[in-house]
Every structure is written in structure tokens, then in C-alpha cells.
Motif scaffolding. Structure first.
Motif, PDB file in Angstrom:
ATOM      1  N   SER A   2       3.947  17.301  12.039  1.00  0.00           N
ATOM      2  CA  SER A   2       3.888  16.209  11.072  1.00  0.00           C
ATOM      3  C   SER A   2       2.877  15.162  11.501  1.00  0.00           C
ATOM      4  O   SER A   2       2.615  14.971  12.691  1.00  0.00           O
ATOM      5  CB  SER A   2       5.272  15.557  10.917  1.00  0.00           C
ATOM      6  N   LYS A   3       2.294  14.485  10.522  1.00  0.00           N
ATOM      7  CA  LYS A   3       1.302  13.464  10.803  1.00  0.00           C
ATOM      8  C   LYS A   3       1.982  12.211  11.335  1.00  0.00           C
ATOM      9  O   LYS A   3       3.060  11.834  10.859  1.00  0.00           O
ATOM     10  CB  LYS A   3       0.542  13.107   9.525  1.00  0.00           C
ATOM     11  N   PRO A   4       1.384  11.525  12.338  1.00  0.00           N
ATOM     12  CA  PRO A   4       1.936  10.243  12.777  1.00  0.00           C
ATOM     13  C   PRO A   4       1.805   9.216  11.661  1.00  0.00           C
ATOM     14  O   PRO A   4       0.773   9.123  11.007  1.00  0.00           O
ATOM     15  CB  PRO A   4       1.055   9.873  13.982  1.00  0.00           C
ATOM     16  N   VAL A   5       2.874   8.474  11.422  1.00  0.00           N
ATOM     17  CA  VAL A   5       2.891   7.518  10.311  1.00  0.00           C
ATOM     18  C   VAL A   5       2.798   6.096  10.851  1.00  0.00           C
ATOM     19  O   VAL A   5       3.548   5.710  11.745  1.00  0.00           O
ATOM     20  CB  VAL A   5       4.170   7.687   9.460  1.00  0.00           C
ATOM     21  N   LYS A   6       1.879   5.332  10.287  1.00  0.00           N
ATOM     22  CA  LYS A   6       1.757   3.921  10.613  1.00  0.00           C
ATOM     23  C   LYS A   6       2.293   3.107   9.439  1.00  0.00           C
ATOM     24  O   LYS A   6       2.465   3.623   8.342  1.00  0.00           O
ATOM     25  CB  LYS A   6       0.300   3.567  10.910  1.00  0.00           C
ATOM     26  N   ARG A   7       2.516   1.815   9.673  1.00  0.00           N
ATOM     27  CA  ARG A   7       3.082   0.954   8.638  1.00  0.00           C
ATOM     28  C   ARG A   7       2.196  -0.264   8.431  1.00  0.00           C
ATOM     29  O   ARG A   7       1.596  -0.783   9.372  1.00  0.00           O
ATOM     30  CB  ARG A   7       4.499   0.494   9.016  1.00  0.00           C
ATOM     31  N   ALA A   8       2.128  -0.714   7.179  1.00  0.00           N
ATOM     32  CA  ALA A   8       1.366  -1.918   6.861  1.00  0.00           C
ATOM     33  C   ALA A   8       1.913  -2.532   5.583  1.00  0.00           C
ATOM     34  O   ALA A   8       2.477  -1.838   4.734  1.00  0.00           O
ATOM     35  CB  ALA A   8      -0.120  -1.609   6.706  1.00  0.00           C
ATOM     36  N   ASN A   9       1.763  -3.842   5.463  1.00  0.00           N
ATOM     37  CA  ASN A   9       2.055  -4.529   4.208  1.00  0.00           C
ATOM     38  C   ASN A   9       0.814  -4.463   3.321  1.00  0.00           C
ATOM     39  O   ASN A   9      -0.314  -4.529   3.830  1.00  0.00           O
ATOM     40  CB  ASN A   9       2.410  -5.992   4.472  1.00  0.00           C
ATOM     41  N   PHE A  10       1.024  -4.343   2.027  1.00  0.00           N
ATOM     42  CA  PHE A  10      -0.105  -4.247   1.093  1.00  0.00           C
ATOM     43  C   PHE A  10      -0.100  -5.452   0.157  1.00  0.00           C
ATOM     44  O   PHE A  10       0.948  -5.809  -0.406  1.00  0.00           O
ATOM     45  CB  PHE A  10      -0.020  -2.951   0.286  1.00  0.00           C
ATOM     46  N   ALA A  11      -1.263  -6.049  -0.025  1.00  0.00           N
ATOM     47  CA  ALA A  11      -1.442  -7.191  -0.920  1.00  0.00           C
ATOM     48  C   ALA A  11      -2.355  -6.760  -2.060  1.00  0.00           C
ATOM     49  O   ALA A  11      -3.509  -6.380  -1.823  1.00  0.00           O
ATOM     50  CB  ALA A  11      -2.047  -8.369  -0.156  1.00  0.00           C
ATOM     51  N   LEU A  12      -1.838  -6.814  -3.285  1.00  0.00           N
ATOM     52  CA  LEU A  12      -2.536  -6.265  -4.445  1.00  0.00           C
ATOM     53  C   LEU A  12      -3.010  -7.378  -5.379  1.00  0.00           C
ATOM     54  O   LEU A  12      -2.197  -8.083  -5.982  1.00  0.00           O
ATOM     55  CB  LEU A  12      -1.614  -5.308  -5.217  1.00  0.00           C
ATOM     56  N   GLY A  24      -5.836   3.837  -7.959  1.00  0.00           N
ATOM     57  CA  GLY A  24      -6.506   4.904  -7.227  1.00  0.00           C
ATOM     58  C   GLY A  24      -6.331   4.785  -5.720  1.00  0.00           C
ATOM     59  O   GLY A  24      -6.121   5.784  -5.024  1.00  0.00           O
ATOM     60  N   VAL A  25      -6.436   3.552  -5.207  1.00  0.00           N
ATOM     61  CA  VAL A  25      -6.247   3.334  -3.771  1.00  0.00           C
ATOM     62  C   VAL A  25      -4.836   3.752  -3.358  1.00  0.00           C
ATOM     63  O   VAL A  25      -4.649   4.489  -2.376  1.00  0.00           O
ATOM     64  CB  VAL A  25      -6.502   1.863  -3.405  1.00  0.00           C
ATOM     65  N   LEU A  26      -3.835   3.289  -4.106  1.00  0.00           N
ATOM     66  CA  LEU A  26      -2.457   3.631  -3.775  1.00  0.00           C
ATOM     67  C   LEU A  26      -2.212   5.128  -3.905  1.00  0.00           C
ATOM     68  O   LEU A  26      -1.495   5.729  -3.094  1.00  0.00           O
ATOM     69  CB  LEU A  26      -1.499   2.860  -4.693  1.00  0.00           C
ATOM     70  N   ASP A  27      -2.795   5.737  -4.929  1.00  0.00           N
ATOM     71  CA  ASP A  27      -2.635   7.170  -5.132  1.00  0.00           C
ATOM     72  C   ASP A  27      -3.120   7.945  -3.904  1.00  0.00           C
ATOM     73  O   ASP A  27      -2.467   8.896  -3.451  1.00  0.00           O
ATOM     74  CB  ASP A  27      -3.411   7.609  -6.376  1.00  0.00           C
ATOM     75  N   LYS A  28      -4.254   7.536  -3.351  1.00  0.00           N
ATOM     76  CA  LYS A  28      -4.792   8.207  -2.161  1.00  0.00           C
ATOM     77  C   LYS A  28      -3.928   7.927  -0.937  1.00  0.00           C
ATOM     78  O   LYS A  28      -3.696   8.834  -0.113  1.00  0.00           O
ATOM     79  CB  LYS A  28      -6.235   7.753  -1.920  1.00  0.00           C
ATOM     80  N   ILE A  29      -3.451   6.703  -0.802  1.00  0.00           N
ATOM     81  CA  ILE A  29      -2.591   6.352   0.335  1.00  0.00           C
ATOM     82  C   ILE A  29      -1.323   7.189   0.309  1.00  0.00           C
ATOM     83  O   ILE A  29      -0.887   7.741   1.334  1.00  0.00           O
ATOM     84  CB  ILE A  29      -2.247   4.851   0.309  1.00  0.00           C
ATOM     85  N   TYR A  30      -0.712   7.303  -0.868  1.00  0.00           N
ATOM     86  CA  TYR A  30       0.510   8.101  -0.989  1.00  0.00           C
ATOM     87  C   TYR A  30       0.224   9.581  -0.736  1.00  0.00           C
ATOM     88  O   TYR A  30       1.012  10.270  -0.090  1.00  0.00           O
ATOM     89  CB  TYR A  30       1.108   7.924  -2.388  1.00  0.00           C
ATOM     90  N   GLU A  31      -0.887  10.070  -1.246  1.00  0.00           N
ATOM     91  CA  GLU A  31      -1.236  11.480  -1.060  1.00  0.00           C
ATOM     92  C   GLU A  31      -1.510  11.787   0.411  1.00  0.00           C
ATOM     93  O   GLU A  31      -1.085  12.832   0.929  1.00  0.00           O
ATOM     94  CB  GLU A  31      -2.478  11.817  -1.889  1.00  0.00           C
ATOM     95  N   ASP A  32      -2.192  10.879   1.102  1.00  0.00           N
ATOM     96  CA  ASP A  32      -2.564  11.102   2.495  1.00  0.00           C
ATOM     97  C   ASP A  32      -1.330  11.141   3.401  1.00  0.00           C
ATOM     98  O   ASP A  32      -1.209  11.999   4.276  1.00  0.00           O
ATOM     99  CB  ASP A  32      -3.529  10.003   2.940  1.00  0.00           C
ATOM    100  N   GLY A  33      -0.426  10.204   3.218  1.00  0.00           N
ATOM    101  CA  GLY A  33       0.849  10.229   3.916  1.00  0.00           C
ATOM    102  C   GLY A  33       0.875   9.678   5.326  1.00  0.00           C
ATOM    103  O   GLY A  33       1.935   9.641   5.959  1.00  0.00           O
ATOM    104  N   ARG A  34      -0.255   9.217   5.843  1.00  0.00           N
ATOM    105  CA  ARG A  34      -0.265   8.729   7.229  1.00  0.00           C
ATOM    106  C   ARG A  34      -0.030   7.226   7.348  1.00  0.00           C
ATOM    107  O   ARG A  34       0.107   6.711   8.463  1.00  0.00           O
ATOM    108  CB  ARG A  34      -1.603   9.080   7.890  1.00  0.00           C
ATOM    109  N   LEU A  35      -0.009   6.535   6.215  1.00  0.00           N
ATOM    110  CA  LEU A  35       0.194   5.087   6.221  1.00  0.00           C
ATOM    111  C   LEU A  35       1.331   4.753   5.269  1.00  0.00           C
ATOM    112  O   LEU A  35       1.227   4.963   4.060  1.00  0.00           O
ATOM    113  CB  LEU A  35      -1.082   4.360   5.806  1.00  0.00           C
ATOM    114  N   GLN A  36       2.410   4.247   5.812  1.00  0.00           N
ATOM    115  CA  GLN A  36       3.576   3.902   5.001  1.00  0.00           C
ATOM    116  C   GLN A  36       3.519   2.431   4.612  1.00  0.00           C
ATOM    117  O   GLN A  36       3.223   1.567   5.440  1.00  0.00           O
ATOM    118  CB  GLN A  36       4.868   4.188   5.767  1.00  0.00           C
ATOM    119  N   ILE A  37       3.795   2.156   3.349  1.00  0.00           N
ATOM    120  CA  ILE A  37       3.765   0.776   2.862  1.00  0.00           C
ATOM    121  C   ILE A  37       5.096   0.111   3.168  1.00  0.00           C
ATOM    122  O   ILE A  37       6.146   0.532   2.693  1.00  0.00           O
ATOM    123  CB  ILE A  37       3.465   0.736   1.354  1.00  0.00           C
TER     124      ILE A  37
END
Length: 343
Positions: A2-12, A24-37
């Protein structure tokens, strides 16, 4: 593995139809899966993206969020099909996404400068509200335990920002965050009128400091901060005034973050008492800046998909360059950003 998951807050940020770039940005973030919001703070279109994401996440995880975002923006486009505010055939042929040549846009722009929404739209009809209520289950959003939400609106009476959090969130609060005062009547919540949150928090970052433990903040920027030269036409002048106004609160918060971080690094403040926030910026001003202010009202599906694809491409490049730095250091030099006017 499994990919290591990092966490960040997102400001939209908010920005009308340009919010499809954030989709589009969120769609890619969710698809990639390595950065959790960890949490989202959103204003106007950013608030829409945030609540739609939360609803989708609760239904079916990241795939649910991707599906919900696409469904929401498709519904927005469908709702605008009957609008007279459309591009001319020549603009379509030339690939110009702007609406400045549209008679419907010119008429609406002129009318909103002469008459208030209380005169032009006494029944307060807003198709976006119907789309939001049909797309989002707010009871499910309020129960979302995957991430927190902070939605900003501007208190008309005090001129201060009001941040609504997830536990109390309603469709009215999201509509208040997106209420342009020349187009729609103020949204009243508990007897208090609210306008678009962009005036005082686009988006608000301060809730992250006190209500989350995550020190990384990813800002998805869709409003140009800098434009060379002075605008010459009335339309361009008004557009630039709006850009400056809608970036002002964010720049003030970023300046404060830079100042505190610098004092921590110099040993003048304790990092045990103050948070050294790490800031990251996802933006593509080279592509968004030429679109112009009127294109923020263009909800043609082709245009929204263009912005989505642009957001996905931008996020993909950003992940390649910056994901490894999440949790370690900022990927934008705030000191350099403010050095011309900063302390």
C-alpha cells in the motif's frame, strides 16, 4: 504494497465556474490516494466542492467523492442550459471561453449595476440552490467523521467573516458563502444577512490552527494575485477590483503565518506554544489568468471539463514535485512572496 498516506488540510478558493479547476485538483488527489484530506475550508465554489466531497466520501470513500463532484458539476451545467448568458457562435469557433461578447451577459451586467437583486429577482430564484439541495445530503455531511469542514460567509451587518463548521452545516450556509450581493439577495441565517465569503475569507485558514492538529495547508488558488499593467476598460477594472478584494483576506492570513513561522525559526517564539504552519500552493495562473472574469459564469459542460482536466494535470505535476515535502516543509516561499511589502 500500500502507498504511504500523508495528511493535509485543504483550502478551496471561490471563483464561480472556475471552481471546476478545483474539482479537477480534488479528483486527482482522490484518485492518487497518497494524500488524505484532513479538513477543508471553502468559500463560494470552494464551499460547494467541499460539501459535495464530504457527502461523496461518506457514501463511498474517495470514489464516492469523485462521482459526487462530477455529478454536481454536470447538474450545474444542465441547470444553466436555459440561461441566455451564453457564448456567441464566433467565440465558440475561436475557442474563446469568455462571455464578454454575449448579449445576455452584457444585459445582465448592465442591469445588476442599475438595479438590486431585490428589484430584479423579487422571488429570489436561484437555480444553484436547487442543484445543491438535489445533489447533497446535508444530514450525511453533518455526520461526516472523515474530515472537518469550515465554510466562510461575510456578515453583512458587521463586515466580519462567519465560519460555519460541519456539525451545523445547512444548504443556507453554503448558499450564503456563494451569495454575490449584486446578483442575489442576502441569505438570512438566524435573522442575520450574509454575503459571499470571498470578501472576508477566501478561504479562511485560521480554523485549521485551533480545530485541527495537522500543520500542512494546501491552498488551491484560482484567483490571480498579480496582473501586470493597469486595466483600461470598465469591465477589466471591475474584474481586477474583485480579484484584489477576493484575495485580500487570504494574503493577510498568509502574511501572518509567514511572520509567526519566521519568529519560531529565529527562536523568538516557542514552537510548543505556536504552530509552524507549512503552506503549499496548487495553482496554474498561466492557464487561468487569460480566461477573464466573465468566464466565471460560463457553465457549459465543455468548459467545465476543460477546467477539470486542467486541474487534474496541475495536481499531477504538483504531486510529483511536492508530495515528498508534505509533513516536512513548506513548498512555497511566503517570505519571497511578501518581500516587496512585508516586514
Amino acid at each position: 504494497m500500500s502507498k504511504p498516506v500523508k495528511r493535509a488540510n485543504f483550502a478551496l478558493q471561490g471563483g464561480g465556474a472556475h471552481g471546476a479547476f478545483t474539482w479537477g485538483v480534488l479528483d486527482k488527489i482522490y484518485e492518487d490516494g497518497r494524500l488524505q484530506i484532513n479538513a477543508m475550508s471553502g468559500t463560494s465554489a470552494g464551499a460547494m466542492n467541499a460539501v459535495v466531497s464530504a457527502d461523496g466520501l461518506m457514501r463511498n470513500g474517495t470514489e464516492g467523492a469523485r462521482e459526487a463532484l462530477e455529478s454536481f458539476w454536470k447538474n450545474v451545467s444542465d441547470a444553466g442550459m436555459a440561461s441566455p448568458v451564453k457564448r456567441l457562435p464566433l467565440d465558440i469557433f475561436m475557442g474563446n471561453w469568455s462571455l464578454e461578447n454575449s448579449p445576455g451577459y452584457q444585459m445582465m451586467d448592465g442591469l445588476t449595476r442599475m438595479f438590486s437583486p431585490y428589484q430584479l429577482n423579487p422571488l429570489n430564484i436561484n437555480p444553484l440552490r436547487e442543484v445543491l439541495e438535489e445533489t447533497v445530503d446535508f444530514e450525511r455531511v453533518r455526520s461526516c467523521d472523515i474530515m472537518n469542514l469550515f465554510i466562510s460567509a461575510t456578515n453583512v451587518e458587521t463586515g466580519k467573516v462567519k465560519v460555519f463548521d460541519r456539525q451545523e452545516l445547512t444548504a443556507d450556509m453554503v448558499m450564503a458563502s456563494a451569495c454575490l450581493p449584486l446578483v442575489y439577495q442576502a441569505v438570512e441565517i438566524d435573522g442575520i444577512p450574509y454575503w459571499d465569503g470571498g470578501y472576508m475569507g477566501n478561504p479562511s485558514l485560521f480554523p485549521f490552527h485551533s480545530q485541527t492538529e495537522c500543520a500542512d495547508v494546501v491552498v488551491i488558488q484560482i484567483n490571480p494575485i498579480e496582473r501586470k499593467g493597469a486595466p483600461m476598460t470598465a469591465h477589466d477594472i471591475l474584474n481586477r477590483i474583485n480579484e484584489i478584494s477576493f484575495n485580500g483576506s487570504l494574503l493577510k492570513e498568509l502574511r501572518s503565518i509567514e511572520f509567526v513561522s519566521r519568529l519560531i525559526r529565529e527562536g523568538k517564539l516557542s514552537n510548543k506554544e505556536y504552530c509552524d504552519t507549512r503552506i503549499h500552493l496548487v495553482e496554474n495562473q498561466e492557464a487561468l489568468m487569460p480566461l477573464g472574469g466573465s468566464s466565471k459564469m460560463n457553465v457549459e459542460w465543455e468548459f467545465l471539463c476543460h477546467l477539470r482536466d486542467l486541474g487534474r494535470e496541475t495536481a499531477s505535476n504538483w504531486l510529483k514535485q511536492n508530495l515528498s515535502h508534505i509533513g516536512k516543509k513548506s513548498t512555497i516561499d511566503l517570505r519571497e512572496m511578501f518581500q516587496s511589502t512585508g516586514p
